[in-house]
Design a protein around this motif. Structure first.
Motif, PDB file in Angstrom:
ATOM      1  N   ARG A  71      26.003 -48.172 -47.043  1.00 25.98           N
ATOM      2  CA  ARG A  71      26.947 -47.681 -46.178  1.00 25.98           C
ATOM      3  C   ARG A  71      26.718 -46.189 -46.141  1.00 25.98           C
ATOM      4  NH1 ARG A  71      31.870 -47.795 -50.439  1.00 25.98           N
ATOM      5  NH2 ARG A  71      31.288 -45.897 -51.771  1.00 25.98           N
ATOM      6  N   GLN A  72      27.216 -45.566 -45.070  1.00 26.72           N
ATOM      7  CA  GLN A  72      26.744 -43.972 -45.045  1.00 26.72           C
ATOM      8  C   GLN A  72      27.792 -43.484 -44.329  1.00 26.72           C
ATOM      9  OE1 GLN A  72      23.260 -42.826 -42.695  1.00 26.72           O
ATOM     10  NE2 GLN A  72      23.212 -41.003 -43.829  1.00 26.72           N
ATOM     11  N   ALA A  73      28.673 -42.414 -45.157  1.00 22.98           N
ATOM     12  CA  ALA A  73      29.773 -41.344 -44.703  1.00 22.98           C
ATOM     13  C   ALA A  73      29.154 -40.282 -43.931  1.00 22.98           C
ATOM     14  CB  ALA A  73      30.612 -41.261 -45.852  1.00 22.98           C
ATOM     15  N   GLU A 107      24.595 -39.059 -47.797  1.00 19.52           N
ATOM     16  CA  GLU A 107      23.398 -39.796 -47.470  1.00 19.52           C
ATOM     17  C   GLU A 107      23.674 -41.333 -47.485  1.00 19.52           C
ATOM     18  OE1 GLU A 107      19.992 -36.997 -49.975  1.00 19.52           O
ATOM     19  OE2 GLU A 107      20.472 -39.006 -50.832  1.00 19.52           O
ATOM     20  N   ARG A 108      22.754 -42.161 -47.403  1.00 21.12           N
ATOM     21  CA  ARG A 108      23.020 -43.650 -47.166  1.00 21.12           C
ATOM     22  C   ARG A 108      23.119 -44.136 -48.770  1.00 21.12           C
ATOM     23  NH1 ARG A 108      18.613 -46.832 -43.921  1.00 21.12           N
ATOM     24  NH2 ARG A 108      17.702 -46.482 -46.151  1.00 21.12           N
ATOM     25  N   GLU A 109      23.999 -44.993 -48.881  1.00 24.94           N
ATOM     26  CA  GLU A 109      24.481 -45.328 -50.234  1.00 24.94           C
ATOM     27  C   GLU A 109      24.267 -46.983 -50.253  1.00 24.94           C
ATOM     28  OE1 GLU A 109      27.961 -44.822 -53.407  1.00 24.94           O
ATOM     29  OE2 GLU A 109      28.605 -44.678 -51.349  1.00 24.94           O
ATOM     30  N   ALA A 110      23.729 -47.419 -51.520  1.00 25.13           N
ATOM     31  CA  ALA A 110      23.563 -48.786 -51.670  1.00 25.13           C
ATOM     32  C   ALA A 110      24.956 -49.418 -52.171  1.00 25.13           C
ATOM     33  CB  ALA A 110      22.477 -49.125 -52.705  1.00 25.13           C
ATOM     34  N   VAL A 111      25.134 -50.497 -51.611  1.00 26.29           N
ATOM     35  CA  VAL A 111      26.583 -51.212 -51.893  1.00 26.29           C
ATOM     36  C   VAL A 111      26.348 -52.381 -52.694  1.00 26.29           C
ATOM     37  CG1 VAL A 111      28.772 -52.183 -50.988  1.00 26.29           C
ATOM     38  CG2 VAL A 111      27.629 -50.347 -49.707  1.00 26.29           C
ATOM     39  N   ALA A 112      25.619 -53.402 -51.998  1.00 28.94           N
ATOM     40  CA  ALA A 112      25.252 -54.911 -52.834  1.00 28.94           C
ATOM     41  C   ALA A 112      24.288 -55.386 -52.117  1.00 28.94           C
ATOM     42  CB  ALA A 112      26.716 -55.746 -52.846  1.00 28.94           C
ATOM     43  N   ALA A 113      23.564 -56.573 -52.971  1.00 25.23           N
ATOM     44  CA  ALA A 113      22.688 -57.132 -52.281  1.00 25.23           C
ATOM     45  C   ALA A 113      22.674 -58.385 -53.051  1.00 25.23           C
ATOM     46  CB  ALA A 113      21.140 -56.517 -52.927  1.00 25.23           C
TER      47      ALA A 113
END
Length: 125
Positions: free
Chosen positions: A38-40, A44-50
């Motif tokens: 996600r990116q607000a 910076e772009r942020e990892a959420v889940a994989a």
């Protein structure tokens, strides 16, 4: 080649839930590792889940217990169930796919082969 298309974003009140979907087309992603980022605005772009090809899952610490990633291989759809949403979760959410079967321990920082265009999630009262 794989094409990814996210959907399911929208506006929700704090404490609410949303389920995001990421539909894959082209080559099958059944053996791929896939992830949500996600990116607000202004961040910076942020990892959420994989999730790995064997369906092993991994989460960013701040999402554990609230967000759940899953994958429907026959349908070629990746999901992200988001519960107890907070204003800080407001962002554009992207799905990504990598050809590796086994989910790397550094799943949050690898270079994914394919990306979707994103879907906007806004959490506000």
């Amino acid at each position: 080649q794989v094409r990814l298309a996210e959907s399911g974003g929208g506006s929700v009140q704090p404490g609410g839930s949303l389920r995001l979907s990421c539909a894959a087309s082209g080559d099958s992603t059944s053996t791929y590792s896939m992830a949500w980022f996600r990116q607000a605005p202004g961040k910076e772009r942020e990892a959420v889940a994989a999730i790995g090809g064997d369906k092993t899952t991994a989460y960013a610490d701040s999402m554990k217990g609230r967000f759940f990633i899953s994958k429907d291989n026959p349908k070629g759809i990746l999901y992200l169930q988001m519960n107890s949403l907070e204003p800080a979760d407001t962002a554009r959410y992207y799905c990504a796919a990598d050809q590796r079967f086994w989910l790397p321990r550094t799943w949050y920082s690898i270079n994914y082969n394919y990306w979707g265009q994103g879907t906007q999630v806004t959490v506000s009262s």
